[in-house]
Design a protein around this motif. Sequence first.
Motif, PDB file in Angstrom:
ATOM      1  N   TYR A  60      -7.934 -42.705   6.380  1.00 26.49           N
ATOM      2  CA  TYR A  60      -8.330 -41.477   7.067  1.00 26.49           C
ATOM      3  C   TYR A  60      -7.756 -40.244   6.393  1.00 26.49           C
ATOM      4  O   TYR A  60      -6.777 -40.292   5.649  1.00 26.49           O
ATOM      5  N   SER A  61      -8.334 -39.099   6.713  1.00 28.66           N
ATOM      6  CA  SER A  61      -7.728 -37.782   6.528  1.00 28.66           C
ATOM      7  C   SER A  61      -8.003 -36.992   7.798  1.00 28.66           C
ATOM      8  O   SER A  61      -8.957 -37.280   8.523  1.00 28.66           O
ATOM      9  N   GLY A  62      -7.167 -35.992   8.068  1.00 30.91           N
ATOM     10  CA  GLY A  62      -7.366 -35.249   9.306  1.00 30.91           C
ATOM     11  C   GLY A  62      -6.351 -34.128   9.488  1.00 30.91           C
ATOM     12  O   GLY A  62      -5.633 -33.758   8.556  1.00 30.91           O
ATOM     13  N   LYS A  80      -2.918 -30.396   7.370  1.00 30.42           N
ATOM     14  CA  LYS A  80      -3.850 -31.404   6.886  1.00 30.42           C
ATOM     15  C   LYS A  80      -3.067 -32.591   6.343  1.00 30.42           C
ATOM     16  O   LYS A  80      -2.093 -32.414   5.589  1.00 30.42           O
ATOM     17  N   VAL A  81      -3.495 -33.801   6.696  1.00 23.40           N
ATOM     18  CA  VAL A  81      -2.784 -35.011   6.298  1.00 23.40           C
ATOM     19  C   VAL A  81      -3.782 -36.103   5.913  1.00 23.40           C
ATOM     20  O   VAL A  81      -4.984 -36.010   6.207  1.00 23.40           O
ATOM     21  N   PRO A 113      -2.496 -32.135  -0.317  1.00 26.30           N
ATOM     22  CA  PRO A 113      -2.052 -31.112  -1.272  1.00 26.30           C
ATOM     23  C   PRO A 113      -2.426 -29.714  -0.788  1.00 26.30           C
ATOM     24  O   PRO A 113      -3.543 -29.484  -0.323  1.00 26.30           O
ATOM     25  N   THR A 114      -1.491 -28.789  -0.904  1.00 33.29           N
ATOM     26  CA  THR A 114      -1.785 -27.412  -0.502  1.00 33.29           C
ATOM     27  C   THR A 114      -2.568 -26.665  -1.575  1.00 33.29           C
ATOM     28  O   THR A 114      -3.229 -25.683  -1.294  1.00 33.29           O
ATOM     29  N   ASP A 115      -2.465 -27.149  -2.811  1.00 34.01           N
ATOM     30  CA  ASP A 115      -3.199 -26.535  -3.914  1.00 34.01           C
ATOM     31  C   ASP A 115      -3.855 -27.635  -4.732  1.00 34.01           C
ATOM     32  O   ASP A 115      -3.469 -27.906  -5.878  1.00 34.01           O
ATOM     33  N   PRO A 116      -4.863 -28.335  -4.159  1.00 31.16           N
ATOM     34  CA  PRO A 116      -5.438 -29.502  -4.824  1.00 31.16           C
ATOM     35  C   PRO A 116      -6.274 -29.127  -6.043  1.00 31.16           C
ATOM     36  O   PRO A 116      -6.707 -27.999  -6.200  1.00 31.16           O
ATOM     37  N   LEU A 303       6.144 -40.866  -2.663  1.00 34.83           N
ATOM     38  CA  LEU A 303       5.859 -40.789  -4.092  1.00 34.83           C
ATOM     39  C   LEU A 303       4.370 -40.574  -4.340  1.00 34.83           C
ATOM     40  O   LEU A 303       3.974 -39.735  -5.164  1.00 34.83           O
ATOM     41  N   VAL A 304       3.521 -41.308  -3.629  1.00 38.42           N
ATOM     42  CA  VAL A 304       2.069 -41.149  -3.769  1.00 38.42           C
ATOM     43  C   VAL A 304       1.661 -39.716  -3.445  1.00 38.42           C
ATOM     44  O   VAL A 304       0.867 -39.097  -4.161  1.00 38.42           O
ATOM     45  N   GLU A 305       2.202 -39.195  -2.370  1.00 41.82           N
ATOM     46  CA  GLU A 305       1.922 -37.812  -1.950  1.00 41.82           C
ATOM     47  C   GLU A 305       2.187 -36.832  -3.090  1.00 41.82           C
ATOM     48  O   GLU A 305       1.373 -35.940  -3.376  1.00 41.82           O
ATOM     49  N   LYS A 306       3.313 -37.016  -3.787  1.00 37.85           N
ATOM     50  CA  LYS A 306       3.671 -36.125  -4.890  1.00 37.85           C
ATOM     51  C   LYS A 306       2.748 -36.324  -6.094  1.00 37.85           C
ATOM     52  O   LYS A 306       2.298 -35.347  -6.707  1.00 37.85           O
TER      53      LYS A 306
END
Length: 351
Positions: A60-62, A80-81, A113-116, A303-306
């Motif tokens: 999911y995303s949301g 956003k997550v 990401p805030t700046d994807p 780590l994945v998030e980064k």
Amino acid sequence: MNALVFHDSGDAAVKSIPLPELRPTYMLIKVDSVALNPTDYKHITYGSSDAPVSVVGCDYSGTVLEIGSEVTKQFKIGEKVFGCAHGSHFTETYSGVFAEYAMVKGDVTMHAPTDPDPGLGMDDLATLPLGCITVGQGLFQPGKGLSLNFPGAGKGNEEWVLIYGGSTATGTLGIQFAKLAGYKVVTTCSPRNNDLVKSRGADKIFDYNDPECGAKIRAFTENKLKYAWDTVGESPHICAEALSSDSSICRYGSILDNDFPRSDVKHTATEMYTMFGEYYFKYEQHFPVLEEDYEFAKTWMTLVEKLVADGKIKPHPKRLESGGINGILNGMKDLEEEKVSGQKLVYKISE
């Protein structure tokens, strides 16, 4: 809310059900997009829940709406997550995400990401989480799977790793993480997907339809292949033939607890659902709390998030489908009938 739910095998349907109650270690989110995985259709085809309904769906995303009192990772309302959930849970039946709103485990959820990178939207992020934790458990978790060196450490020393099923959604991620860890990747796929696995970093590709596939991989790696990770689990003999004849150096890992043809090789299987650090019961089996899997999942997802935020991980190619929640059953039928190759099915739930 509307949600895709089931009670017994074959009775999955979209129904209106109450919103989930917030649990202390969870967050309530408004679901933006969801992605489909084989585990979704397998549960509704072969599973059975004691509860009246069990919500289906893992990826999911949301947007965060409420935060439980025991969530230790820092989140804000409105943020956003994206993440992975325990869909089709037979006990905590509101843990799935194929719904307008969902309750998700806070400390293993990732910040979007805030700046994807341009083009990386919420629908792309939904394709990542289940595959990423499966890669983490199968390739990198200490004491599980292959226990490789972590991405970023550069300690793979260009050793060869076989990722069987390189064009699967998990395979393309596995290739990228292994390369980031300093390994060289040999993989298998149909020739039509060669360009896809090359674009994700595969160093050498073999056609799994070739009867001599395993023998050719062993010859190519000069009988020194130590590691084989099977993202499919249905043709372990190819991995057995590819691994070195020196069993003392070999390890085989799989996403399924299958019978591996070589008793001389250490082999392991991982179960994504242990990542939440909670007991569960399914398919007549009891799965105890594995605190070490939960602790690893928290570290790994951070780590994945980064890596995603840094643009170092490319999502699997998506196929954005229409119909929202109501269209998901059609997508799961396509998955079950093997009509999807080299793509991940994604559905927008809200705009």
